[in-house]
Design a protein around this motif. Structure first.
Motif, short mmCIF file in Angstrom:
data_model
loop_
_atom_site.label_atom_id
_atom_site.label_comp_id
_atom_site.label_asym_id
_atom_site.label_seq_id
_atom_site.Cartn_x
_atom_site.Cartn_y
_atom_site.Cartn_z
N ASN A 309 0.93 -1.21 0.00
CA ASN A 309 0.04 0.07 0.16
C ASN A 309 0.87 1.24 0.18
O ASN A 309 0.68 2.35 -0.59
CB ASN A 309 -0.77 0.08 1.27
N ASP A 545 -19.69 -1.84 4.16
CA ASP A 545 -18.83 -2.44 5.06
C ASP A 545 -19.15 -1.88 6.54
O ASP A 545 -19.20 -0.77 6.64
CB ASP A 545 -17.57 -2.79 4.75
N ASP A 549 -14.19 -2.90 9.24
CA ASP A 549 -13.47 -3.30 7.88
C ASP A 549 -13.17 -2.14 7.01
O ASP A 549 -12.26 -2.31 6.26
CB ASP A 549 -14.54 -4.24 7.21
N GLN A 550 -13.66 -1.03 7.47
CA GLN A 550 -13.60 0.10 6.55
C GLN A 550 -12.35 0.65 7.05
O GLN A 550 -11.45 1.26 6.11
CB GLN A 550 -14.66 1.19 6.95
N ASN A 552 -9.71 -1.21 8.29
CA ASN A 552 -8.71 -2.16 7.82
C ASN A 552 -8.46 -1.74 6.31
O ASN A 552 -7.14 -1.75 5.96
CB ASN A 552 -9.44 -3.35 7.93
N SER A 553 -9.44 -1.55 5.42
CA SER A 553 -9.25 -0.99 4.21
C SER A 553 -8.56 0.28 3.92
O SER A 553 -7.64 0.43 3.10
CB SER A 553 -10.73 -1.05 3.45
N SER A 554 -8.73 1.30 4.99
CA SER A 554 -7.84 2.59 4.86
C SER A 554 -6.67 2.33 4.96
O SER A 554 -5.82 3.26 4.60
CB SER A 554 -8.56 3.70 5.74
N VAL A 558 -6.74 -1.48 -0.85
CA VAL A 558 -8.11 -2.21 -1.59
C VAL A 558 -7.27 -3.08 -2.56
O VAL A 558 -6.67 -2.31 -3.59
CB VAL A 558 -9.03 -1.42 -1.99
N LEU A 728 -12.49 -6.26 -1.23
CA LEU A 728 -11.84 -6.57 0.00
C LEU A 728 -10.46 -6.87 -0.48
O LEU A 728 -9.99 -7.90 -1.06
CB LEU A 728 -12.79 -7.75 0.57
N HIS A 729 -9.76 -6.69 1.01
CA HIS A 729 -8.24 -7.40 0.83
C HIS A 729 -8.19 -8.94 0.99
O HIS A 729 -9.04 -9.41 1.62
CB HIS A 729 -7.56 -6.75 1.93
#
Length: 925
Positions: A309, A545, A549-550, A552-554, A558, A728-729
């Motif tokens: 990332n 989500d 989970d949001q 986690n994605s930030s 993604v 989703l990762h």
């Protein structure tokens, strides 16, 4: 040793004897000072190795020796510091790579002209790691890694600023460090190589004018602490001593340039390789996973995803320029991935509040201003306003005009403009950074997305969101209150002499206004409660989500193809905003905010909770989607109000969390929140939640209170099996695989024990739970221990004839069990016919295997097909397609055998549903 050498009066004895005595005295002094310095080193190492309480609370504690990455330090000059820059931001600092990089050990080497450097000013904005760097420097000296200096004496300028009593330098040293009482007399009287460290110069008001601070060269002369610092920097006091000063950029100009040998700027982790090294060292430490190092594979996976990332030049790379934000990222990941049980004090809001306390505790924006404005209070008023306006308008990018509107529109006095200037140079880069997205280079975003929602929540909860009428009313109320009280006292005395009794009555009437306004101000708390409830249950956010989970994605990004620059961006989501509002009202967070100068009274928190209760409970009864329900439960956990949580949870009779990825953290939150009220849950739906053995153990107390329990754990989730999982990762989509219940290392006890201990369970669904034959045998063994179960679903579990028949044989003898679902299993045609021949009136149980019942459609066909429909995204498609094809053949064969037109119509209807599912599978939709 001092008692052995005593001299009275003048020199006595022959010169040789006097010389040897003097030599012996010097030797004894050297030995004594050497022992004192060793004790000093030991004391400093113990003191500076202590980590803040946040380190011990959020993840394993790390010593500076184990985990430390030195930030980039670049040589600077006073001209570069004072030069007006149009872009005092992180990105501007990243581009200033032409200056020479200098190491901490070489700060005192000779300058370009060959002159020896004695005074060094080390400066950097908030969060660049000045204090941590000084700690590491002191610890290195204690371990012999800075041989240039024989003695290091650190001082906190904040500590010195509170002392008003004159004191000598020697007395100051022994007062702070008692081990140096034998060394202090040597200061100024020997060639001892001393380094003074002055940390946080911005806390001291220094005056280098002779009219303001007199010259002093005697280390035994009592003077003000600020005067000691000035004379040390002038090199008038202890000219041979070396001095290193740390300061924020706005305070650097307080020292005249002629007294500084070198300026050095801490540029943070401007090299992304340093960021990766920090994450690798921090997340790979033993104990990070909370299980004694068993999760090293997951730790490596996290580091790798984080690194990918950063390589994408994501916004997080700009945030991690600041070492403080690297700490926040690691702490958040530890909270998301390695939290097995959640202590009551560990919340996401608590992590962010503690993060700000680490950086802003006790900090004032400008110590030279008499008002001494708390830095965090100023941030809440200004940056919080910008954050709140962005949340309300669903905006994350801000132009220069937006910044001016929030920061400069109310600037009226010279003092306010000075504070704004200090804020821009010292604090602005900590919260806002240029956007890295193409086409948005001239806009600013919050360094960490969640920080915008946190500051917006703080802005609202502190009551800073006021209309013009409310602001004027508050100021007028305070003014009238003060004037009326003083005037009433004076006129009360005068009216006893003169007949002016009507005047005190008039002023008593004026005193009614503040009381009336205080009642109106209570409406502000109703507004806060209403805002919190409205934002918590926004229908446009229902199918996003969940917030964990949001986050986690930030952080981890993604997976999937990058978005085209011309593609329309997704709508911004601000679901953390109301959760942070609730979290800030918890007792612990209010105590931390008090240390930051942001006070939230107990009464205000109580009134907001009472005003919010009815609205929140009413909205929660409407039937929230699973992800939104998870957010609601997380809000109750963050709120940390047991009475409020108990009342809110009692209204939740049905808890549907199907398809929510229940990580250990979410399971712990679920168990904690539902455990606040020991009530029975009518139905708990945990289908497709990726439950494993540890999760089930965490949820065990909740499972015992469920009347209807639905649970299944897909053994795997591949991209083909979950086409809707784009965005989703992989680590979020593919959690640890749930082993079959009957395997040697599997979940034999957790899934079967609720049968034995539960006294309210009437329906249990273990659909697609990877049971296998051994798991079914375990269920059959435990089944007689439960006397309330009425329905058991073991569909899609790879059961063969023997295990299916063994379960049915036990079910026949069960007092209440009358229905067993066995469809989509590996049962032969003979086994299906044997199961289908069971009759309720004769055998006491019915087994659901077919969609057909002889020449008629089964009464339960809709239940079977709806279950298949819900779980299509998670099941093995090829196997489901084969099962559906067999079902279709059975339907067509039974339809041909019946002559009843009504039954033929029913068969055709069911056939059309099965064909529609098959078409979806073939089209991959």
């Amino acid at each position: 040793p001092r008692s052995c050498v005593r001299h009275q009066g003048g020199p006595q004895g022959p010169p040789a004897q006097r010389g040897s005595s003097r030599h012996g005295l010097d030797h004894l002094r050297t030995v004594a000072s050497s022992d004192a310095i060793k004790k000093h080193q030991k004391s400093l190492a113990a003191w500076f190795s202590n980590q803040p309480s946040e380190e011990r609370q959020f993840g394993p504690s790390f010593s500076l020796d184990a985990v430390h990455v030195d930030p980039v330090i670049r040589e600077s000059s006073l001209e570069q510091i004072l030069k007006p820059s149009p872009e005092l931001t992180i990105r501007h600092q990243l581009q200033r790579s032409s200056r020479r990089v200098i190491s901490l050990q070489n700060l005192f080497e000779a300058d370009a002209c060959g002159r020896q450097v004695k005074n060094v000013v080390l400066y950097g904005t908030v969060g660049t790691g000045k204090s941590t760097l000084i700690k590491k420097m002191v610890v290195d000296w204690c371990h012999g890694l800075l041989p240039r200096f024989e003695l290091v004496i650190p001082f906190s300028c904040e500590d010195l600023s509170h002392s008003r009593v004159p004191i000598s330098l020697r007395r100051l040293v022994t007062k702070k460090y008692q081990h140096l009482r034998d060394v202090a007399p040597l200061l100024g009287a020997s060639n001892l190589k001393v380094l003074f460290i002055l940390n946080g110069l911005e806390r001291l008001n220094l005056d280098f004018r002779l009219a303001g601070t007199e010259l002093c060269c005697d280390p035994s002369e009592p003077i003000a602490p600020s005067a000691i610092v000035v004379n040390l920097l002038r090199k008038y006091l202890l000219p041979e001593a070396s001095i290193i000063v740390t300061a924020r950029p706005s305070a650097v100009r307080r020292i005249p340039g002629k007294y500084v040998g070198r300026y050095a700027e801490i540029c943070g982790f401007s090299d992304t390789n340093l960021q990766k090294l920090y994450f690798q060292m921090r997340l790979s430490q033993p104990g990070c996973d909370g299980e004694g190092g068993e999760g090293s594979g997951e730790q490596e996976n996290l580091v790798e995803m984080l690194w990918r990332n950063l390589e994408r030049q994501n916004q997080i790379a700009a945030a991690c320029f600041l070492p403080s934000y690297c700490w926040l990222v690691c702490t958040t990941l530890h909270f998301l991935y390695f939290t097995r049980t959640v202590p009551p004090s560990q919340t996401l809001t608590g992590i962010y509040t503690s993060f700000l306390r680490l950086n802003f505790s006790g900090e004032v924006l400008d110590s030279s201003e008499p008002t001494a404005v708390s830095m965090m209070k100023y941030v809440a008023k200004t940056v919080g306003k910008l954050a709140h306006e962005g949340v309300m308008s669903r905006q994350t990018c801000f132009s220069e005009e937006d910044l001016r509107q929030c920061f400069e529109v109310e600037m009226k006095t010279e003092s306010e403009l000075n504070l704004l200037e200090v804020f821009r140079s010292d604090v602005f880069p900590f919260f806002l950074t240029p956007c890295v997205q193409p086409g948005r280079e001239h806009t600013f975003v919050f360094t960490i997305p969640a920080m915008q929602e946190y500051l917006a929540a703080l802005y609202v909860v502190l009551g800073e969101k006021k209309t013009l009428a409310q602001k004027v009313g508050k100021e007028l109320s305070e003014l009238i209150g003060k004037v009326s009280e003083d005037a009433a006292v004076v006129l009360g005395i005068v009216s006893k002499v003169l007949p002016l009794r009507f005047l005190p009555v008039l002023f008593n009437l004026l005193k009614i206004f503040p009381r009336f306004f205080s009642r109106l101000s209570g409406k502000d708390r109703d507004t806060i409660a209403r805002t919190m409830a409205e934002e918590l249950f926004k229908e446009e956010d229902y199918y996003n989500d969940d917030v964990l989970d949001q986050i986690n994605s930030s952080i981890l990004g993604v997976e999937g193809p990058l978005r085209h620059p011309d593609e329309a961006p997704d709508d911004e989501v601000f679901e953390l905003f109301p959760i942070f509002m609730g979290g800030l009202l918890s007792r612990r967070n209010r105590a931390l905010l008090e240390q930051l100068g942001c006070s939230i009274k107990n009464l205000a928190a109580l009134e907001i909770a009472e005003a919010m209760k009815k609205t929140v409970i009413r909205n929660s009864r409407k039937g929230l989607p699973p992800s939104e329900l998870m957010d609601y439960l997380f809000f109750l956990h963050e709120f940390q109000n047991e009475r409020f949580t108990a009342e809110a949870v009692r209204s939740l009779r049905t808890v549907n969390l199907s398809s929510v990825k229940l990580t250990p953290l979410k399971c712990s939150v679920l168990a904690s929140v539902l455990g606040a009220a020991c009530h029975e849950v009518d139905e708990l739906n945990l289908t497709s939640c990726n439950l494993d053995a540890a999760s089930l153990r965490t949820l065990f107390p909740v499972l015992l209170r469920c009347k209807v329990l639905q649970t299944c754990s897909p053994p795997a989730a591949s991209p083909r099996a979950a086409p809707g999982a784009r965005g989703l990762h992989p680590i979020a989509r593919c959690p640890p695989v749930a082993r079959p219940i009957g395997s040697k290392q599997g979940m034999r006890t957790p899934k079967a024990e609720p049968l034995a201990g539960n006294r309210s369970l009437s329906r249990l669904s273990l659909l697609h739970a990877a049971l296998g034959d051994r798991g079914a045998e375990e269920i059959a063994r435990r089944l007689p221990e439960n006397q309330q179960l009425q329905e058991l679903n073991l569909g899609y579990n790879s059961l063969t004839d023997a295990s299916a028949l063994s379960v049915v044989e036990v079910a026949k003898k069960h007092a209440t069990l009358d229905k067993v679902h066995l469809y989509f299993n590996d049962i032969s045609e003979e086994g299906k016919r044997a199961l289908h021949s069971l009759r309720m009136e004769r055998d006491g149980v019915r087994a659901l295997v077919f969609l057909t019942a002889g020449t008629d459609v089964s009464d339960y066909w809709s239940n079977i097909l709806s279950t298949v429909q819900r779980n299509l995204p998670f099941w093995d498609r090829e196997r489901v397609r084969q099962h559906l094809a067999l079902l279709l053949q059975d339907l067509e064969s039974s339809r041909r055998q019946t002559g009843n037109p009504w039954r033929k119509a029913k068969f055709l209807r069911v056939e059309s549903e099965v064909k529609r599912m098959l078409a979806k599978l073939q089209n991959g939709t």
